[in-house]
Write a protein that holds these residues in place. Sequence first.
Motif, PDB file in Angstrom:
ATOM      1  N   GLY A 275       0.817  -1.213   0.000  1.00 40.30           N
ATOM      2  CA  GLY A 275       0.000   0.000   0.000  1.00 40.30           C
ATOM      3  C   GLY A 275       0.845   1.256   0.000  1.00 40.30           C
TER       4      GLY A 275
ATOM      5  N   TYR B 169      -8.463   5.476   7.326  1.00 42.84           N
ATOM      6  CA  TYR B 169      -9.439   4.423   7.632  1.00 42.84           C
ATOM      7  C   TYR B 169      -9.111   3.094   6.983  1.00 42.84           C
TER       8      TYR B 169
ATOM      9  N   GLY C 122      -7.337  -0.189  -5.963  1.00 44.36           N
ATOM     10  CA  GLY C 122      -7.753  -0.012  -4.573  1.00 44.36           C
ATOM     11  C   GLY C 122      -6.883  -0.770  -3.587  1.00 44.36           C
ATOM     12  N   TYR C 123      -5.852  -1.449  -4.083  1.00 43.04           N
ATOM     13  CA  TYR C 123      -4.992  -2.183  -3.155  1.00 43.04           C
ATOM     14  C   TYR C 123      -4.136  -1.239  -2.324  1.00 43.04           C
ATOM     15  N   VAL C 124      -3.789  -0.117  -2.883  1.00 48.72           N
ATOM     16  CA  VAL C 124      -2.968   0.816  -2.117  1.00 48.72           C
ATOM     17  C   VAL C 124      -3.764   2.062  -1.727  1.00 48.72           C
ATOM     18  N   HIS C 125      -5.053   1.899  -1.589  1.00 51.43           N
ATOM     19  CA  HIS C 125      -5.882   3.015  -1.133  1.00 51.43           C
ATOM     20  C   HIS C 125      -5.575   3.322   0.323  1.00 51.43           C
ATOM     21  N   ARG C 126      -5.198   4.564   0.579  1.00 46.83           N
ATOM     22  CA  ARG C 126      -4.849   4.912   1.947  1.00 46.83           C
ATOM     23  C   ARG C 126      -5.792   5.941   2.544  1.00 46.83           C
ATOM     24  N   GLY C 127      -6.768   6.375   1.745  1.00 55.21           N
ATOM     25  CA  GLY C 127      -7.734   7.340   2.267  1.00 55.21           C
ATOM     26  C   GLY C 127      -7.147   8.717   2.485  1.00 55.21           C
ATOM     27  N   ILE C 128      -6.281   9.141   1.557  1.00 54.43           N
ATOM     28  CA  ILE C 128      -5.576  10.411   1.729  1.00 54.43           C
ATOM     29  C   ILE C 128      -6.526  11.607   1.759  1.00 54.43           C
TER      30      ILE C 128
ATOM     31  N   LEU D  95      -7.916  11.858   5.174  1.00 53.18           N
ATOM     32  CA  LEU D  95      -6.867  12.247   6.131  1.00 53.18           C
ATOM     33  C   LEU D  95      -6.550  13.737   6.009  1.00 53.18           C
TER      34      LEU D  95
ATOM     35  N   SER E 142      -0.501   3.892  -6.964  1.00 53.72           N
ATOM     36  CA  SER E 142      -0.620   4.553  -5.670  1.00 53.72           C
ATOM     37  C   SER E 142      -1.283   5.914  -5.842  1.00 53.72           C
TER      38      SER E 142
ATOM     39  N   ARG F 256      -6.097   6.578  -4.038  1.00 52.56           N
ATOM     40  CA  ARG F 256      -6.434   7.286  -2.821  1.00 52.56           C
ATOM     41  C   ARG F 256      -7.855   6.927  -2.455  1.00 52.56           C
TER      42      ARG F 256
ATOM     43  N   ILE G 216     -10.928   3.896  -3.376  1.00 48.51           N
ATOM     44  CA  ILE G 216     -10.796   2.473  -3.735  1.00 48.51           C
ATOM     45  C   ILE G 216     -11.897   1.971  -4.655  1.00 48.51           C
TER      46      ILE G 216
END
Lengths: 154, 552
Positions: free
Chosen positions: A22, A102, B198-204, B207, B519, B523, B525
Amino acid sequence: MEKNSSLRLVRRSPWLFHFNSGGCNGCDIEVVASLTPKYDVERLGAILTSSPKHADILVVTGPVTRQTLGSLRMIYDQIPEPKVVLAIGTCACSGGVFRGGYNVIGGVDKVLKNVICIPGCPPNPRMIYSIIKKFYENQLGGADENGSSKPEKE
Amino acid sequence: MGAVSLKRNDSSSVLTVFPESLPETVRAVISSYPHLVGITATHVANSIELIYSFDNWKGEMKHLLVSLPEKGAAVESISSQIRGAYIYEMEIRDMFGVSFIGHPLPNAKLLLPESYPQGAPPPLLKTVSLEQLMQILNEVQMQEPPSSVIPITGSSRYSVESIVILPFGPYHPALKEPEHFAIALEGEKIVEARPRIGYVHRGIEKLAETRSFLQTLFLVERVCGICSFHHSWTYTLAVENLLGISPNKKAEFLRTLVAELERIHSHSLWIGLLGYWVGFDSMFMWLWSARERIMKLLEMIAGNRVNKSFITIGGVRYDVSDEKLKVVKREISEFEKEFRRITEEVMSYGPLEERTRGIGIYHADTAISSGAVGPVLRATGVPYDIRKVEPYGAYPEVSFDVVTGNRGDVLTIAEVRVKETFESIGIIQQLVEKMPSGNPVPSAFFMGTSKDGEAFARTEPPRGELYYYIRGKVGMRNPYRVKIRTPTLPNLVLASEAIKGYTLSDVPLILTMIDPCFSCEDRAIVYINRKEPFIVKLPRAAPQGIGLGCSL
Ligand code: SF4
């Protein structure tokens, strides 16, 4: 920790399986850069392999996201013993800047044991080279009871 | 300039549209503004506001504002008019719960993790906090251990006899980042490819709403580790525009300098990887060793190779001395010689040309309707480059050409990237020559609060137009909304079009010709509802064996 050849963490010429759990791609590119002529970890017999079944070291970059967790477990299980997990980058060590998101579970040590952490955002290929060299020269101690191990000071 | 405020009372650029009349307005707008830059959604009070932004290839934008009620938000999909819109609409459906009537994948989700519960609130709504989301998702995770089965994306309308659906990824040797494609094959021929990101979705984006303006700068820099500087620059441009701050001329020059170095390193990285994908490993090694020269310059200027944290709101964080500029000048001309020698050798090498010519052919029309940007679009002859159409930084002061090709395929894209690298070298030489004096470092870092307003900014990273939208609320330390539209998202729509009709062995080449950066797009997904009926059913265990560890 005693340097005992029967306690080798990995055999010589460590083969790596690269897993992006990720990350932002920064660490991944630096891992690839460490393979290329200027740093050239291949001179230590290290190869980036395509199959976890051939790997000794699982290189993880990036925070573990909810979506990659399943694949991470699956790939970890496929690596034969003895195996080591190398968390490259602050994200893989602790979640880094994305901690609290999240979809982010956190660092690799939250889900796997025997994790060696190399912080940095991203760590320099020189650093990655020197850690692989320590594997090659068997200078890394084994894991402590908590399941985490740290590179020894030189 | 690269950043503009959205003036809602200016009817020449902003149109308020009723949801019912959106399709016909879009039809009228795209005849003169054919490029869909992005769709931005924001949750304000009790409504969801959508901004459809278009460009006419000249840097003039048209924004359509549509306001939907929060409960049961629904609007007609515009993907039948502009194909690329479907992926933006999926993102909004995931993040805001808006439904799009007539969408080609009506029940599919795009960006949320598989474990995201159906009834949970969409993450970007203002009514749900980060802590609440964490709690919901952690609970689900405790109950259901993650499945190790890779989902096959979407349903398939093919019969079992003639078609095989092959999972490609998420961890595949040809991909450096996790990404899953369901590839429908007829014999060896690809009839369809469906991405699942969506594998590297970090919810930027979520945040960012909880961090201060300065902290968000470091966060967005890490959207992507290759064009990291462009992300922080575009964000900074939008914030500066929102707050009415302007950096001095030297700061503009230094920002441009670092951005162009980044383009060179990114392009040589991709050209090197092209060699790797076609099995020409020496090419890979040569280009990456040449690239180290640029990385060393970046390290010298900014103190770090990748995430440089060089820019700050109102200027840059460090000045660059004249001695360092001399080193830049010397090293860049050394790099030019080396790069010229390598690319002349490899690009004239018959087998490389044979392997890449005519692979993944697409036309300008397909590229435009997919919303494609950057070298991928320019390869078809559309000279769309934000550095020219909406100049920012020091670009108005330097001369350079926009490189175009005459046909879309892997070889042309490679040629475009090689030529662009030479243009960048030229820009850097001019910047060093003309470097103004002055102190580019602001006296203090920006720690203040926002004003009411909204602004957007566009830049041209190595992969193509990047778009940021920022909304501020008076007195707030953090942005109210940050929307990022990365170049890979529309380019991915194009790649999954261009791949049709080619064989399995071309998959890595065509998927990577857009220089994908997952990536960036992850952000948010993508998740496709598994309850959707599959006509072709795969045994549950099959994806494991095929998707992992064995190269195609
Ligand atoms: S540690 Fe830094 S470079 Fe590495 S994945 Fe995280 S943000 Fe990217």
